[in-house]
Design a protein around this motif. Structure first.
Motif, PDB file in Angstrom:
ATOM      1  N   PRO A 239       0.826  -1.216   0.000  1.00  0.00           N
ATOM      2  CA  PRO A 239       0.000   0.000   0.000  1.00  0.00           C
ATOM      3  C   PRO A 239       0.857   1.262   0.000  1.00  0.00           C
ATOM      4  N   ALA A 240       0.352   2.300  -0.634  1.00  0.00           N
ATOM      5  CA  ALA A 240       1.087   3.568  -0.685  1.00  0.00           C
ATOM      6  C   ALA A 240       1.156   4.234   0.678  1.00  0.00           C
ATOM      7  N   GLU A 241       0.115   4.092   1.462  1.00  0.00           N
ATOM      8  CA  GLU A 241       0.054   4.686   2.794  1.00  0.00           C
ATOM      9  C   GLU A 241      -0.415   3.635   3.795  1.00  0.00           C
ATOM     10  N   PRO A 242       0.061   3.710   5.009  1.00  0.00           N
ATOM     11  CA  PRO A 242       1.140   4.564   5.510  1.00  0.00           C
ATOM     12  C   PRO A 242       2.505   4.099   5.009  1.00  0.00           C
ATOM     13  N   ALA A 243       3.555   4.810   5.383  1.00  0.00           N
ATOM     14  CA  ALA A 243       4.890   4.557   4.850  1.00  0.00           C
ATOM     15  C   ALA A 243       5.404   3.164   5.196  1.00  0.00           C
ATOM     16  N   ASP A 244       4.939   2.609   6.306  1.00  0.00           N
ATOM     17  CA  ASP A 244       5.416   1.293   6.723  1.00  0.00           C
ATOM     18  C   ASP A 244       4.375   0.200   6.481  1.00  0.00           C
ATOM     19  N   ALA A 245       3.453   0.441   5.560  1.00  0.00           N
ATOM     20  CA  ALA A 245       2.387  -0.520   5.283  1.00  0.00           C
ATOM     21  C   ALA A 245       2.956  -1.827   4.744  1.00  0.00           C
ATOM     22  N   LEU A 246       2.291  -2.935   5.078  1.00  0.00           N
ATOM     23  CA  LEU A 246       2.757  -4.259   4.685  1.00  0.00           C
ATOM     24  C   LEU A 246       1.749  -4.929   3.756  1.00  0.00           C
ATOM     25  N   PRO A 247       2.226  -5.737   2.810  1.00  0.00           N
ATOM     26  CA  PRO A 247       1.307  -6.465   1.925  1.00  0.00           C
ATOM     27  C   PRO A 247       0.654  -7.622   2.671  1.00  0.00           C
ATOM     28  N   LEU A 248      -0.429  -8.162   2.091  1.00  0.00           N
ATOM     29  CA  LEU A 248      -1.138  -9.293   2.682  1.00  0.00           C
ATOM     30  C   LEU A 248      -1.073 -10.487   1.737  1.00  0.00           C
ATOM     31  N   LEU A 249      -0.988 -11.661   2.319  1.00  0.00           N
ATOM     32  CA  LEU A 249      -0.923 -12.899   1.562  1.00  0.00           C
ATOM     33  C   LEU A 249      -2.329 -13.282   1.093  1.00  0.00           C
ATOM     34  N   VAL A 250      -2.462 -13.525  -0.235  1.00  0.00           N
ATOM     35  CA  VAL A 250      -3.772 -13.786  -0.821  1.00  0.00           C
ATOM     36  C   VAL A 250      -3.944 -15.266  -1.153  1.00  0.00           C
ATOM     37  N   LYS A 251      -2.892 -15.896  -1.690  1.00  0.00           N
ATOM     38  CA  LYS A 251      -2.990 -17.293  -2.094  1.00  0.00           C
ATOM     39  C   LYS A 251      -1.655 -17.983  -1.863  1.00  0.00           C
ATOM     40  N   LEU A 252      -1.721 -19.264  -1.480  1.00  0.00           N
ATOM     41  CA  LEU A 252      -0.507 -20.005  -1.148  1.00  0.00           C
ATOM     42  C   LEU A 252      -0.606 -21.422  -1.707  1.00  0.00           C
ATOM     43  N   GLU A 253       0.423 -21.813  -2.488  1.00  0.00           N
ATOM     44  CA  GLU A 253       0.527 -23.162  -3.029  1.00  0.00           C
ATOM     45  C   GLU A 253       1.916 -23.721  -2.740  1.00  0.00           C
ATOM     46  N   LEU A 254       2.058 -25.025  -2.858  1.00  0.00           N
ATOM     47  CA  LEU A 254       3.338 -25.692  -2.649  1.00  0.00           C
ATOM     48  C   LEU A 254       3.930 -26.123  -3.983  1.00  0.00           C
ATOM     49  N   GLU A 255       5.210 -25.851  -4.178  1.00  0.00           N
ATOM     50  CA  GLU A 255       5.940 -26.404  -5.318  1.00  0.00           C
ATOM     51  C   GLU A 255       6.695 -27.661  -4.931  1.00  0.00           C
ATOM     52  N   HIS A 256       7.134 -27.698  -3.668  1.00  0.00           N
ATOM     53  CA  HIS A 256       7.987 -28.798  -3.211  1.00  0.00           C
ATOM     54  C   HIS A 256       7.865 -28.885  -1.697  1.00  0.00           C
ATOM     55  N   HIS A 257       7.858 -30.100  -1.182  1.00  0.00           N
ATOM     56  CA  HIS A 257       7.784 -30.271   0.268  1.00  0.00           C
ATOM     57  C   HIS A 257       8.456 -31.592   0.635  1.00  0.00           C
ATOM     58  N   GLU A 258       9.339 -31.560   1.645  1.00  0.00           N
ATOM     59  CA  GLU A 258       9.980 -32.779   2.123  1.00  0.00           C
ATOM     60  C   GLU A 258      10.237 -32.688   3.612  1.00  0.00           C
ATOM     61  N   GLU A 259      10.338 -33.847   4.241  1.00  0.00           N
ATOM     62  CA  GLU A 259      10.590 -33.920   5.673  1.00  0.00           C
ATOM     63  C   GLU A 259      11.712 -34.916   5.940  1.00  0.00           C
ATOM     64  N   LEU A 260      12.529 -34.591   6.918  1.00  0.00           N
ATOM     65  CA  LEU A 260      13.563 -35.483   7.413  1.00  0.00           C
ATOM     66  C   LEU A 260      13.306 -35.687   8.899  1.00  0.00           C
ATOM     67  N   VAL A 261      13.196 -36.948   9.321  1.00  0.00           N
ATOM     68  CA  VAL A 261      12.804 -37.249  10.696  1.00  0.00           C
ATOM     69  C   VAL A 261      13.827 -38.175  11.336  1.00  0.00           C
ATOM     70  N   ARG A 262      14.175 -37.869  12.571  1.00  0.00           N
ATOM     71  CA  ARG A 262      14.930 -38.810  13.399  1.00  0.00           C
ATOM     72  C   ARG A 262      13.963 -39.316  14.461  1.00  0.00           C
ATOM     73  N   PRO A 263      13.404 -40.488  14.266  1.00  0.00           N
ATOM     74  CA  PRO A 263      12.318 -40.944  15.145  1.00  0.00           C
ATOM     75  C   PRO A 263      12.766 -41.178  16.579  1.00  0.00           C
TER      76      PRO A 263
END
Length: 645
Positions: A239-263
Motif C-alpha cells: 500500500p502507498a500509505e502509511p509509509a510502513d504498510a505491509l502487503p497481505l498474503l492472498v494465495k498459497l501453493e506448494l511447489e515442493h515439500h519434504e521432511e527429514l525425521v529422526r524418530p
C-alpha cells in the motif's frame, strides 16, 4: 570419537571461533619471511599479556570510538562525491526497484509468520489476520509423503512428488488452521525455528507473485523433524500509505515439500562438543573463543588480520598415535595452533613445542608425507610463501623448503607426474577490491592472482627439499587468474593419471585433464565450467556406476535469484550475459560422469542446489546404507543483525 566426528568438531570450531588465545612467549618464525611481528623478548615460561596495552592516543579516542575502536564517520556530505550515487542506491525506493521494496515488506511478514510457527502458543486469529487477506486461500501445507530413504530407524526422509493444487483452506480462519497444522509438525521448544528466503518476485495484473524457501526444524514428541518447502504465493501490492504498510498474503501453493525425521529422539544427529574437546586449553579460551572483531581492534592491520575469516585448517595424525590432530591457520599477529587429540577425546595445544606457532598471516595448511618416510609433514601458507616442514614422526617439525606462492587460500597434494612423490597445487585468491583488484566481469573474471603448481623434485645433498614452480611448464597457466578457492585431484577419465578440478569464485571453473604430465583445460567441452561462485569441490561416485562424479559448492544467493530474473535487470544486454548472472546465483552443482569424458548437470533433478553460502563439501555415507551422502558446510561473516544472511 572417530575421524569424521573429530573433523566435524574442527569445522564447528572454525565456524564458531573468532580466534583468540594468548600468544606464546616462544614464537616461531618462518625462515626468511619478512613480516612485522610483536616483540618476543620474553623468556621461556613467561606469559605475555593477552591484550596489548592501548596507546595514549587510543585511550583518548575511546570515548568516541565504537566497539572495534573505530572513530565515527564524518558528519555531513560524503567526502568523495563519486560514491554518493552508490550509497543512495542502497534504498530500493530511490532507483525504481519496487519489487525489492516489496521483498523487504513481504519478508517482514514471512519473518513474523516464522516466529509464530516456531512458537505456536502465539499463533492466534489476531496475529494471522495481520498477515493474510480476507479472501485468502491455500493448499494443505503438510501433504502426504512418499518415503525416499530410511536406515535402521536412524533417519527417515519423505518427499511429496505431486504437490497439491486444490485449495482446502479459506479466509483468516482457514489460514489459522493451515498454519497450526504446519506448526504441529515441528514445534518443540528451544530447537524450533522457521526461516524464509524469498527467491523470486513478479508484479502482474494488480498483484505480486513471489516464491520462497521455508526451512523449519524442531523436536516434537515423535522425534527431531526438519522440513523444507518451496512456497508459491500471491500477495497484495505494498500500500502507498502509511509509509510502513505491509502487503497481505492472498494465495498459497506448494511447489515442493519434504521432511527429514529422526524418530524417537529429541536430539540432533550431531551434538556440539567444541567446549568438551578444546575448552580446557588456554589457547582456545583466550585466542580462539573471542571473535575476529575483538582481535581486529587490538592488532595492527599491517600484520595481516582480516574480518573475512578465510583461514583454514589441516587434519592428520602428526604424532603417530593413530588419532587425528588439528592444525589451525590464523590471521597475522596471532599464532597458528596445533591441537593433539588425546585418548579421552580432548585436545592438547602444542604449537610452540612442535615449532609451528607462526605469527605470519596464514590462510591454509596441509598435512602430507612429502619425503615418503611414513609420517605426516606440513605445508603451511605464510604469505607470500608456502613453507614445507619435515615431521620427525613424533610431531616436531623442521623447515625443509620454501616456495613463492602469493595469496594462497587452499592447498591440494597429489603425484601428478607419477614419479613417486607428492606435488602441491596452491590456489591463489586475493580479496576483491583490495590492492585495486576488482573481478572483471564480476561473474566471468580472469584477472585474479594466479595459482601455482609446486613440483616435488626430492631432497638435495644438504637435506633441503626442492619444490619447483612448474605451472607454465605443464600447461596449468591456462585460464589461471580466476580467484580460485579450492582444487581437488581425481582420475575422472580412468586413464591412470590424476586430473585437476579448480573451483573459482568469480570466473568459470577449470577441469585440467592430465595427459602424461601435461595439462589442458577441458572444462567447457566436458560440460563442467559451472559459471558460479565456486567455493569447494568434491569427487565421489554418487550413482555407484564405477566412475567419479563431481560436486561443486557455490554461493546460493536469494537476492541474485530474485533480481537476475526480472525483466529490468540488465535490460538490453546480451541474453548470454543475463543467463550468466542467473546461473551465478543458482547454488551448488552436481555433475554426473557419463564415462566418455563429459558430464551431465543433474543438480536440479537431484535436489542439491540449495546449500546456502556453501564452503567445500564431502561425500560420505552418513546412514551406512551403501550410498554416498553429501555434507555441505555453509555460512559467512555474521554481524550484529541476524538478518544479514
Amino acid at each position: 570419537m572417530d575421524r569424521r566426528a573429530f573433523a566435524g568438531i574442527a569445522l564447528a570450531l572454525l565456524a564458531a571461533c573468532g580466534k583468540d588465545s594468548a600468544p606464546s612467549a616462544e614464537r616461531a618464525r618462518a625462515p626468511g619471511v619478512e613480516s612485522p611481528k610483536a616483540s618476543s623478548e620474553a623468556t621461556q615460561g613467561q606469559q605475555e599479556p593477552v591484550v596489548p596495552p592501548k596507546s595514549a592516543l587510543a585511550t583518548a579516542a575511546a570515548a568516541e570510538a565504537d566497539d572495534l575502536g573505530a572513530l565515527p564517520a564524518p558528519r555531513g556530505e560524503l567526502r568523495d562525491p563519486r560514491f554518493q550515487e552508490k550509497y543512495e542506491r542502497r534504498d530500493s525506493k530511490l532507483d525504481g526497484w519496487n519489487t525489492e521494496l516489496f521483498n523487504e515488506r513481504a519478508g517482514a511478514q514471512l519473518s513474523t509468520l516464522g516466529k509464530l510457527l516456531a512458537h505456536p502458543e502465539t499463533l492466534d486469529r489476531e496475529h494471522v489476520a495481520a498477515l493474510v487477506g480476507p479472501s485468502f486461500a491455500c493448499v494443505d501445507l503438510t501433504p502426504p509423503l512418499e518415503p525416499s530413504g530410511q536406515k535402521d530407524g536412524l533417519l527417515s526422509a519423505g518427499r511429496n512428488v505431486a504437490p497439491p493444487r486444490e485449495s482446502v483452506h479459506a479466509g483468516v480462519d482457514g489460514a489459522l488452521a493451515a498454519f497450526r497444522e504446519l506448526a504441529e509438525a515441528f514445534a518443540g521448544g528451544e530447537l524450533s525455528q522457521a526461516k524464509f528466503k524469498v527467491i523470486s518476485v513478479e508484479e502482474r495484473e494488480g498483484s505480486v507473485f513471489a516464491r520462497a524457501y521455508l526451512h523449519a526444524r524442531g523436536a516434537p514428541k515423535r522425534g527431531t523433524v526438519q522440513l523444507q518447502s518451496t512456497w508459491s504465493m500471491e500477495w497484495t501490492p505494498v500500500p502507498a500509505e502509511p509509509a510502513d504498510a505491509l502487503p497481505l498474503l492472498v494465495k498459497l501453493e506448494l511447489e515442493h515439500h519434504e521432511e527429514l525425521v529422526r524418530p524417537g529422539s529429541d536430539q540432533t544427529l550431531f551434538g556440539e562438543a567444541t567446549d568438551a574437546v578444546f575448552g580446557a586449553e588456554r589457547a582456545f579460551r583466550e585466542q580462539l573463543r573471542p571473535d575476529l572483531e575483538h582481535w581486529a581492534a587490538r592488532i595492527d592491520r599491517s600484520l595481516g588480520i582480516s574480518l573475512i575469516g578465510h583461514e583454514g585448517f589441516a587434519l592428520g595424525d602428526v604424532d603417530g598415535d593413530g588419532l587425528d590432530d588439528l592444525y589451525i591457520a590464523q590471521p597475522g599477529g596471532l599464532p597458528n595452533r596445533l591441537f593433539l587429540r588425546q585418548p579421552d577425546g580432548t585436545a592438547r595445544e602444542v604449537a610452540a613445542s612442535a615449532g609451528v606457532d607462526f605469527l605470519d598471516a596464514s590462510r591454509s595448511a596441509l598435512f602430507a608425507d612429502f619425503d615418503n618416510d611414513g609420517d605426516q609433514d606440513l605445508a603451511v601458507e605464510l604469505d607470500p610463501y608456502v613453507l614445507f616442514l619435515a615431521n620427525d614422526g613424533k610431531g616436531h617439525f623442521t623447515p625443509r623448503a620454501r616456495a613463492s606462492a602469493p595469496s594462497t587460500t587452499s592447498l591440494s597434494a597429489a603425484d601428478f607426474d607419477g614419479d613417486g612423490d607428492l606435488d602441491l597445487y596452491c590456489c591463489g585468491y586475493i580479496l576483491p577490491d583490495s590492492e585495486n583488484v576488482t573481478p572483471l566481469p564480476y561473474h566471468d573474471a580472469n584477472n585474479g592472482r594466479p595459482n601455482t603448481l609446486l613440483r616435488n623434485d626430492g631432497a638435495g645433498a644438504n637435506g633441503m627439499w626442492n619444490f619447483v614452480d612448474a605451472t607454465r611448464e605443464v600447461g596449468l597457466d591456462e585460464n589461471n587468474r580466476r580467484f580460485s578457492f579450492a582444487a581437488s585431484w581425481e582420475d575422472y577419465d580412468g586413464d591412470g593419471d590424476l586430473d585437476l578440478y579448480v573451483a573459482n569464485d568469480f570466473g568459470r571453473n577449470n577441469l585440467y585433464r592430465n595427459d602424461g604430465g601435461k595439462f589442458r583445460d577441458v572444462a567447457a567441452e566436458a560440460g563442467v565450467e559451472d559459471l558460479a561462485a565456486g567455493m569447494g569441490v568434491s569427487w565421489g561416485d554418487y550413482d555407484l556406476d564405477g566412475d567419479f562424479d563431481l560436486y561443486v559448492s557455490n554461493m546460493f544467493s536469494s537476492a541474485g535469484e530474485r533480481v537476475a530474473y526480472q525483466r529490468k535487470f540488465l535490460a538490453g544486454a546480451d541474453p548470454t550475459v543475463r543467463s550468466g548472472f542467473q546461473r551465478h546465483a543458482r547454488g551448488n552443482s552436481l555433475f554426473r560422469n557419463l564415462g566418455d569424458g563429459t558430464f551431465e548437470d543433474v543438480s536440479e533433478t537431484c535436489g542439491v542446489t540449495m546449500g546456502r553460502w556453501a564452503w567445500g563439501s564431502v561425500f560420505t555415507d552418513l546412514d551406512e546404507d551403501g550410498w554416498p551422502d553429501l555434507v555441505v558446510p555453509n555460512g559467512f561473516v555474521t554481524g550484529s543483525d541476524p538478518a544479514d544472511l
